[in-house]
Scaffold this motif. Structure first.
Motif, mmCIF file in Angstrom:
data_model
loop_
_atom_site.group_PDB
_atom_site.id
_atom_site.type_symbol
_atom_site.label_atom_id
_atom_site.label_comp_id
_atom_site.label_asym_id
_atom_site.label_seq_id
_atom_site.Cartn_x
_atom_site.Cartn_y
_atom_site.Cartn_z
ATOM 1 N N ASN A 146 7.597 5.375 1.064
ATOM 2 C CA ASN A 146 7.456 5.372 2.527
ATOM 3 C C ASN A 146 7.513 6.773 3.107
ATOM 4 O OD1 ASN A 146 7.238 2.525 2.896
ATOM 5 N ND2 ASN A 146 9.399 2.414 2.308
ATOM 6 N N GLY A 147 7.343 7.766 2.250
ATOM 7 C CA GLY A 147 7.361 9.152 2.729
ATOM 8 C C GLY A 147 6.150 9.442 3.608
ATOM 9 N N LEU A 148 6.222 10.575 4.284
ATOM 10 C CA LEU A 148 5.173 10.969 5.237
ATOM 11 C C LEU A 148 3.778 10.958 4.613
ATOM 12 C CD1 LEU A 148 4.249 12.309 7.930
ATOM 13 C CD2 LEU A 148 4.889 14.518 6.904
ATOM 14 N N LEU A 149 3.635 11.614 3.468
ATOM 15 C CA LEU A 149 2.309 11.729 2.852
ATOM 16 C C LEU A 149 1.772 10.348 2.470
ATOM 17 C CD1 LEU A 149 0.128 13.763 1.628
ATOM 18 C CD2 LEU A 149 1.107 13.019 -0.544
ATOM 19 N N GLN A 150 2.647 9.543 1.854
ATOM 20 C CA GLN A 150 2.217 8.211 1.414
ATOM 21 C C GLN A 150 1.761 7.367 2.595
ATOM 22 O OE1 GLN A 150 4.416 10.013 -0.120
ATOM 23 N NE2 GLN A 150 4.624 9.466 -2.267
ATOM 24 N N ARG A 151 2.503 7.434 3.700
ATOM 25 C CA ARG A 151 2.097 6.658 4.889
ATOM 26 C C ARG A 151 0.773 7.160 5.441
ATOM 27 N NH1 ARG A 151 5.888 7.850 8.675
ATOM 28 N NH2 ARG A 151 7.230 8.893 7.151
ATOM 29 N N ALA A 152 0.596 8.470 5.412
ATOM 30 C CA ALA A 152 -0.661 9.046 5.914
ATOM 31 C C ALA A 152 -1.843 8.557 5.060
ATOM 32 C CB ALA A 152 -0.587 10.570 5.909
ATOM 33 N N VAL A 153 -1.654 8.569 3.743
ATOM 34 C CA VAL A 153 -2.730 8.126 2.847
ATOM 35 C C VAL A 153 -3.068 6.659 3.132
ATOM 36 C CG1 VAL A 153 -3.388 7.717 0.445
ATOM 37 C CG2 VAL A 153 -2.077 9.776 1.034
ATOM 38 N N LYS A 154 -2.023 5.819 3.218
ATOM 39 C CA LYS A 154 -2.250 4.380 3.434
ATOM 40 C C LYS A 154 -3.001 4.129 4.733
ATOM 41 C CE LYS A 154 1.856 2.921 1.065
ATOM 42 N NZ LYS A 154 3.278 2.732 1.318
ATOM 43 N N GLU A 155 -2.563 4.805 5.783
ATOM 44 C CA GLU A 155 -3.177 4.626 7.095
ATOM 45 C C GLU A 155 -4.653 5.055 7.064
ATOM 46 O OE1 GLU A 155 -1.205 2.988 9.127
ATOM 47 O OE2 GLU A 155 -2.855 2.940 10.596
ATOM 48 N N LEU A 156 -4.906 6.172 6.406
ATOM 49 C CA LEU A 156 -6.290 6.665 6.326
ATOM 50 C C LEU A 156 -7.168 5.700 5.544
ATOM 51 C CD1 LEU A 156 -5.828 10.504 5.731
ATOM 52 C CD2 LEU A 156 -7.111 9.429 7.597
ATOM 53 N N LYS A 157 -6.662 5.235 4.400
ATOM 54 C CA LYS A 157 -7.490 4.344 3.567
ATOM 55 C C LYS A 157 -7.724 3.012 4.267
ATOM 56 C CE LYS A 157 -9.270 5.228 0.426
ATOM 57 N NZ LYS A 157 -10.522 6.037 0.249
ATOM 58 N N LYS A 158 -6.755 2.606 5.104
ATOM 59 C CA LYS A 158 -6.914 1.354 5.850
ATOM 60 C C LYS A 158 -7.969 1.520 6.948
ATOM 61 C CE LYS A 158 -3.894 -0.347 8.840
ATOM 62 N NZ LYS A 158 -2.494 -0.457 9.287
ATOM 63 N N THR A 159 -7.899 2.644 7.669
ATOM 64 C CA THR A 159 -8.766 2.823 8.843
ATOM 65 C C THR A 159 -10.167 3.322 8.471
ATOM 66 O OG1 THR A 159 -6.732 3.684 9.804
ATOM 67 C CG2 THR A 159 -8.638 3.615 11.233
#
Ligand code: PBG
Length: 323
Positions: free
Chosen positions: A95-108
């Motif tokens: 749930n770190g910053l980078l991981q959340r950023a990656v997930k959000e980007l791949k989702k959107t």
């Protein structure tokens, strides 16, 4: 005169027909800085036009980049000092910053490639790319940490992991770890010849990631050496790299050419923070035309042999190319 080279420059149609090198948005990777928060854009003073972005802003800018035809973003997290330690353990936090950023980007924006940086420095209280013991940067002890970091990034959805640390043997360590964890399709973009360069200054301002002590000269390469790059190219290729990255860009065009001559792998050039800052600073003074000099820099990197270019000017260049 039988030979008049100027005949081939007579008009735009002729010049267009014989042009040897082109650069298009499809060749560009946009490096972006991500930070915690909401609706936050924190300008980086030494990189005019570039900000550290909260995840929502990052997604918005990436959408704009993708719509301009830029296929990939390379992410660099700016972490609070309280999250840094000597082993960089925050890099593994799902749930770190980078991981959340990656997930959000791949989702959107599922079609946009997400490239993540594999190195300890943004997570390390020592500001080095590897583990530090008594002032020494440890090689073999760092490898499992890098391998775990790459797997954590792949689990978040990264398409390409990009080890930028210059430890020996890390490409192979990362390849095995990714395969073991079920990610045989995640690519490795290896920072293959990364020089100990003063042109990284503004980047370290952006992430507050400068080494606390010493410098990076025991792992990054000596700017005086070209033959040594061939050795790095060979070993990264044998270890399973998919792309070879040369960094910095313009001062190292000869190294890009050398890489082109010694490997069939795709080559990435990194037009680094200091190169971007120089253009911006001169343009602010009215001494250079930013956009023309940026495009000329990118063309030069392509001409030297780069397939793709990491550049902070990606969105500017892509907008300019649309005109
Ligand atoms: C660190 C890293 C650096 C850059 C990319 N990854 C800086 C460094 O090695 O200190 C530099 C990028 C730039 O200057 O634009 N792993």
């Amino acid at each position: 005169m039988i030979n008049r080279p100027r005949r081939n420059r007579l008009n735009p149609a002729i010049r267009g027909l014989i042009r040897e090198t082109v650069v298009s948005p499809a060749n560009l990777v946009w490096p972006a800085f991500v930070q915690e928060g909401n609706n936050l854009r924190t300008p980086i003073v030494s990189m005019p036009g570039i900000s550290r972005l909260s995840i929502d802003q990052l997604v918005a800018d990436c959408q704009r980049a993708f719509d301009l035809g830029i296929p990939a973003v390379a992410l660099f997290p700016a972490l609070d000092d309280s999250l840094k330690n000597s082993e960089g353990t925050e890099s593994l936090n799902p749930n770190g910053l980078l991981q959340r950023a990656v997930k959000e980007l791949k989702k959107t924006i599922p079609g946009m490639l997400v490239i993540t940086d594999v190195a300890l420095d943004p997570y390390s209280c020592d500001g080095h790319d590897g583990l530090v013991q008594d002032g020494k940067i440890l090689n073999d002890e760092t490898l499992p940490l890098l391998a775990e970091m790459a797997v954590a990034q792949a689990q978040a959805g990264a398409d390409v992991v990009a080890p930028s640390d210059m430890m020996d043997g890390r490409v192979e360590a990362i390849r095995w770890a990714l395969d073991d964890a079920g990610f045989p399709d995640v690519l490795i973009c290896s920072y293959c010849a990364k020089y100990a360069s003063a042109f990284y200054g503004p980047f370290r301002d952006a992430l507050d990631s400068a080494p606390k002590e010493g410098d990076k000269k025991t792992y990054q390469m000596d700017p005086a050496n070209a033959r040594e790059a061939i050795r790095e190219i060979m070993s990264d290729e044998e270890e399973g790299a998919d792309w070879l990255l040369i960094k910095p860009g313009l001062p190292y065009l000869d190294i890009i050419r050398l890489t082109r001559e010694h490997s069939a792998l795709p080559i990435a050039a990194y037009h680094v923070s200091g190169e971007y800052a120089m253009l911006k600073a001169a343009a602010e003074k009215g001494w250079l035309d930013y956009e023309s000099c940026l495009i000329e820099s990118l063309i030069s990197l392509r001409r030297a042999g780069a397939d793709m270019i990491f550049t902070y000017g990606a969105l500017d260049a892509a907008s300019f190319m649309q005109k």
